[in-house]
Design an enzyme around this catalytic site. Sequence first.
Site, PDB file in Angstrom:
ATOM      1  N   ASP A  97      11.267  -5.591   0.541  1.00  0.00           N
ATOM      2  CA  ASP A  97       9.842  -5.223   0.611  1.00  0.00           C
ATOM      3  C   ASP A  97       9.299  -4.857  -0.766  1.00  0.00           C
ATOM      4  O   ASP A  97       8.679  -3.798  -0.947  1.00  0.00           O
ATOM      5  CB  ASP A  97       9.642  -4.051   1.576  1.00  0.00           C
ATOM      6  CG  ASP A  97      10.392  -4.224   2.883  1.00  0.00           C
ATOM      7  OD1 ASP A  97      10.443  -5.359   3.381  1.00  0.00           O
ATOM      8  OD2 ASP A  97      10.925  -3.216   3.405  1.00  0.00           O
ATOM      9  N   GLU A 112       3.390  -8.376   9.588  1.00  0.00           N
ATOM     10  CA  GLU A 112       3.639  -7.123   8.883  1.00  0.00           C
ATOM     11  C   GLU A 112       3.478  -7.345   7.381  1.00  0.00           C
ATOM     12  O   GLU A 112       3.157  -8.443   6.909  1.00  0.00           O
ATOM     13  CB  GLU A 112       5.051  -6.617   9.204  1.00  0.00           C
ATOM     14  CG  GLU A 112       6.154  -7.579   8.765  1.00  0.00           C
ATOM     15  CD  GLU A 112       7.546  -7.144   9.204  1.00  0.00           C
ATOM     16  OE1 GLU A 112       7.652  -6.331  10.140  1.00  0.00           O
ATOM     17  OE2 GLU A 112       8.533  -7.624   8.605  1.00  0.00           O
TER      18      GLU A 112
END
Length: 371
Positions: free
Chosen positions: A43, A236
């Site tokens: 991420d 997401e």
Amino acid sequence: MKNAIDRSCLVIFIIIGTINAIFVPQGITEYPKKPIWPNYLADPFAFEFNGTYYMIGTGVVLSENKTTFPSLRSDDLIEWTYSGDILNVIEQPDQPSSYWAPEIAEKDNIFYLFYSVGFDDKQHRLRVVSSSSPLGPYYDSQSIELTNVTQLSFAIDPHPFQDRKDGQWYLFYSRDFLDKNNNYRVGTGIVVDRLINNMTRLAGNESIVLRAQHDWQLYERNRSMYHDIYDWYTLEGAATWQQESGVYICFYSGGNWQNTSYGVDYGIAYSSPMGPYTEDSTNQARITHSIKDIIIGPGHNSIIVGRDKKTTYIVYHAWNQAKTIRSPYISELKWRTIVPNNSSSGHDLIHLIVLFVVYIIVILLIFHHAL
């Protein structure tokens, strides 16, 4: 006279294209042969401050020193140096211990670290904590919770974004939906709300940004969630990019982060970070997607500008071939010009009025010249 008419048609065609044209990102066609750092940093969120590039991300577990969120720094986006973990954690019984997807926003020389924390993949809540330095240290014990699990049982991937039009800060994040309204799929989607109280509170008026509508966004079939069984779809990892024209591109990752379905796509809003957003993905993610023997699960991106202040780069993670480590990659992000069919905003009416006025002026000038 015929030449004058031909010239007027050409001019109006050029005007229409110029006024309505926007830039949209192109898909990555050639992936780097290796990550910019070989260890675990998922991420990845990259940002620049005072000439130095920084990158932070999700770590695999808490370190022996009870810290998390590994960080890197660079002077050129090519060579990166590990700078340690930035969040200090005090483990307590019955408290969440899975820390995910950090991002940093700077306001008035104060740095705000946003992240989620939960129990494995359940009961995640959003937190924010501040520091006077980009890489902290930050202390989880001093954090403020932005969401309440008794009211919102799952919230992840906070993405702070400042609108250059008026300076307002927003927070994009992902949450779960169980309805199928407007032909959406059940699963995790992306919402946005305004940040208030000096970055430490949500205004409480969230707006849906994007929800799953396509088969490739499937996370898992027959997934047990909320005391029921669903075919679960996931969007997401929002990362919003504002164009000079005022158009907002919200990048997102869809599918399952654990396998080859994961990739990056985008939606577009024409008037406000709050939307409405449209997206027309089809059978696979358009910006990044898995390619056999080349890249596995490239996703959860951020966007950063290079030294020339023009070139944009997409930063994302991908699995190693053994699927044991997610490491960060960087690719140049190129753009192409399109004329959208429908901007879903009042801008079209303004454009038409401007076009009509300009067209009349151009016609008068051309015919005056022809006479």
